[in-house]
Motif scaffolding. Structure first.
Motif, PDB file in Angstrom:
ATOM      1  N   GLY A  21      55.811 -35.308  22.499  1.00 49.63           N
ATOM      2  CA  GLY A  21      57.152 -34.862  22.827  1.00 49.63           C
ATOM      3  C   GLY A  21      57.230 -33.423  23.290  1.00 49.63           C
ATOM      4  N   MET A  22      56.154 -32.669  23.079  1.00 49.60           N
ATOM      5  CA  MET A  22      56.156 -31.258  23.442  1.00 49.60           C
ATOM      6  C   MET A  22      55.430 -30.987  24.759  1.00 49.60           C
ATOM      7  N   VAL A  23      54.848 -32.032  25.359  1.00 55.54           N
ATOM      8  CA  VAL A  23      54.137 -31.864  26.626  1.00 55.54           C
ATOM      9  C   VAL A  23      55.150 -31.827  27.770  1.00 55.54           C
ATOM     10  N   GLN A  24      55.072 -30.809  28.579  1.00 54.25           N
ATOM     11  CA  GLN A  24      55.992 -30.677  29.705  1.00 54.25           C
ATOM     12  C   GLN A  24      55.388 -31.264  30.967  1.00 54.25           C
ATOM     13  N   SER A  25      56.245 -31.873  31.777  1.00 54.53           N
ATOM     14  CA  SER A  25      55.805 -32.535  33.003  1.00 54.53           C
ATOM     15  C   SER A  25      55.291 -31.520  34.017  1.00 54.53           C
ATOM     16  N   THR A  26      54.354 -31.960  34.838  1.00 54.81           N
ATOM     17  CA  THR A  26      53.869 -31.129  35.937  1.00 54.81           C
ATOM     18  C   THR A  26      54.781 -31.219  37.154  1.00 54.81           C
ATOM     19  N   ASP A  27      55.681 -32.212  37.145  1.00 55.60           N
ATOM     20  CA  ASP A  27      56.648 -32.347  38.229  1.00 55.60           C
ATOM     21  C   ASP A  27      57.778 -31.333  38.016  1.00 55.60           C
ATOM     22  N   TRP A  66      64.008 -31.608  31.596  1.00 55.90           N
ATOM     23  CA  TRP A  66      63.704 -31.660  30.171  1.00 55.90           C
ATOM     24  C   TRP A  66      63.675 -30.285  29.499  1.00 55.90           C
ATOM     25  N   GLU A  67      63.854 -29.223  30.265  1.00 57.01           N
ATOM     26  CA  GLU A  67      63.737 -27.879  29.686  1.00 57.01           C
ATOM     27  C   GLU A  67      64.722 -27.630  28.539  1.00 57.01           C
ATOM     28  N   PRO A  68      66.001 -28.069  28.630  1.00 57.41           N
ATOM     29  CA  PRO A  68      66.901 -27.859  27.481  1.00 57.41           C
ATOM     30  C   PRO A  68      66.385 -28.506  26.196  1.00 57.41           C
ATOM     31  N   PHE A  69      65.777 -29.680  26.305  1.00 61.22           N
ATOM     32  CA  PHE A  69      65.210 -30.330  25.121  1.00 61.22           C
ATOM     33  C   PHE A  69      64.071 -29.496  24.552  1.00 61.22           C
ATOM     34  N   GLU A 107      71.600 -31.837  11.385  1.00 60.03           N
ATOM     35  CA  GLU A 107      71.824 -31.834  12.825  1.00 60.03           C
ATOM     36  C   GLU A 107      71.027 -30.756  13.545  1.00 60.03           C
ATOM     37  N   ASP A 108      70.669 -29.682  12.872  1.00 59.33           N
ATOM     38  CA  ASP A 108      69.896 -28.629  13.520  1.00 59.33           C
ATOM     39  C   ASP A 108      68.395 -28.786  13.289  1.00 59.33           C
ATOM     40  N   CYS A 109      68.007 -29.952  12.765  1.00 59.62           N
ATOM     41  CA  CYS A 109      66.580 -30.283  12.607  1.00 59.62           C
ATOM     42  C   CYS A 109      66.243 -31.540  13.395  1.00 59.62           C
ATOM     43  N   CYS A 110      67.054 -31.865  14.388  1.00 61.08           N
ATOM     44  CA  CYS A 110      66.768 -33.025  15.225  1.00 61.08           C
ATOM     45  C   CYS A 110      67.262 -32.751  16.648  1.00 61.08           C
ATOM     46  N   ALA A 111      66.810 -33.577  17.583  1.00 55.11           N
ATOM     47  CA  ALA A 111      67.175 -33.384  18.987  1.00 55.11           C
ATOM     48  C   ALA A 111      67.100 -34.709  19.724  1.00 55.11           C
ATOM     49  N   ALA A 112      67.914 -34.812  20.787  1.00 54.90           N
ATOM     50  CA  ALA A 112      67.843 -35.929  21.729  1.00 54.90           C
ATOM     51  C   ALA A 112      67.458 -35.368  23.091  1.00 54.90           C
ATOM     52  N   GLY A 113      67.328 -36.248  24.079  1.00 56.06           N
ATOM     53  CA  GLY A 113      66.944 -35.803  25.413  1.00 56.06           C
ATOM     54  C   GLY A 113      67.895 -34.778  25.988  1.00 56.06           C
ATOM     55  N   THR A 114      69.192 -34.918  25.664  1.00 50.93           N
ATOM     56  CA  THR A 114      70.191 -33.933  26.080  1.00 50.93           C
ATOM     57  C   THR A 114      71.077 -33.602  24.885  1.00 50.93           C
ATOM     58  N   ASP A 115      71.730 -32.451  24.939  1.00 47.17           N
ATOM     59  CA  ASP A 115      72.653 -32.067  23.870  1.00 47.17           C
ATOM     60  C   ASP A 115      73.825 -33.046  23.789  1.00 47.17           C
TER      61      ASP A 115
END
Length: 224
Positions: free
Chosen positions: A39-45, A52-55, A186-194
């Motif tokens: 989940g922490m790997v960022q795309s090369t595209d 995905w940067e906000p996530f 709620e501040d210890c979890c995340a979704a793809g967008t806020d």
């Protein structure tokens, strides 16, 4: 606004404020779901990376630091920290649930030995802590966690992790159906967008769990 009035859906807009829960340490555990390297790997595209940067920012600046603090406090107070991760037991992934095999973003092929399937180093389990491996969204359905919690006398789960609207939500619903009392930080979890994160908080709050911040839980439990 406190946890007693925040994140209200249409169904609970007029509901009375809930009472403070009683969370006895020996009946309570912190459950950390799927905070893994993949989940922490960022795309090369470039476009995907930007999308995905906000996530990734939320994970780096909010979720991982807050969850690390909660793990430290729970350990210091002798309260169990339990980890769940998603990975397949077979190299070809035949053991995965249907939702993990369908084409698309959820099609995760991560054997248990792969680097991608490991929990991020900042939140790695300590020696002796329980780690369950699931091939489903729900950490309860896809593992022996239900039996383990019952054997330990755990009735209250403090749930954290990713993704709020997927594996976290699925686990919370399963726990609620089994009559566990659940709090989602709620501040210890995340979704793809806020937006997805906030929407899911409203959907599950007050029926499947109570949503609160880590600071509110710390105050409620008197952790130090």
């Amino acid at each position: 606004m406190s946890w007693k009035t925040a994140n209200r859906s249409f169904y609970y807009a007029q509901a009375p404020e809930p009472d403070d829960p009683v969370l006895l340490p020996h009946e309570t555990a912190l459950l950390c779901i799927d905070v893994q390297n993949y989940g922490m790997v960022q795309s090369t595209d470039p476009d995907e990376r930007a999308r995905w940067e906000p996530f990734h920012t939320r994970m780096r600046e909010t979720v991982i630091p807050n969850l690390r603090t909660m793990q430290t406090l729970f350990r210091r107070n002798g309260i169990d920290v339990i980890h769940a991760r998603i990975a397949c037991l077979l190299e070809d992934g035949r053991d995965r649930s249907l939702s993990q095999k369908l084409p698309g973003w959820n099609n995760l092929l991560m054997p248990t030995t792969s680097e991608a399937s490991q929990i991020v180093p900042e939140l790695a389990p300590k020696t002796g802590e329980i780690v369950v491996t699931k091939t489903t969204d729900s950490a309860l359905t896809g593992t022996n966690l239900r039996l383990v919690l019952n054997n330990m006398g755990i009735r209250n789960l403090i749930v954290t992790g990713v993704y709020t609207d997927q594996c976290v939500s699925s686990t919370i619903r399963s726990l609620a159906d089994e009559s566990f009392f659940v709090i989602l930080l709620e501040d210890c979890c995340a979704a793809g967008t806020d937006e997805l994160h906030r929407r899911e908080l409203e959907i599950i709050n007050m029926i499947y769990c109570h949503v609160m911040s880590s600071d509110e839980l710390i105050g409620l439990m008197g952790l130090s």
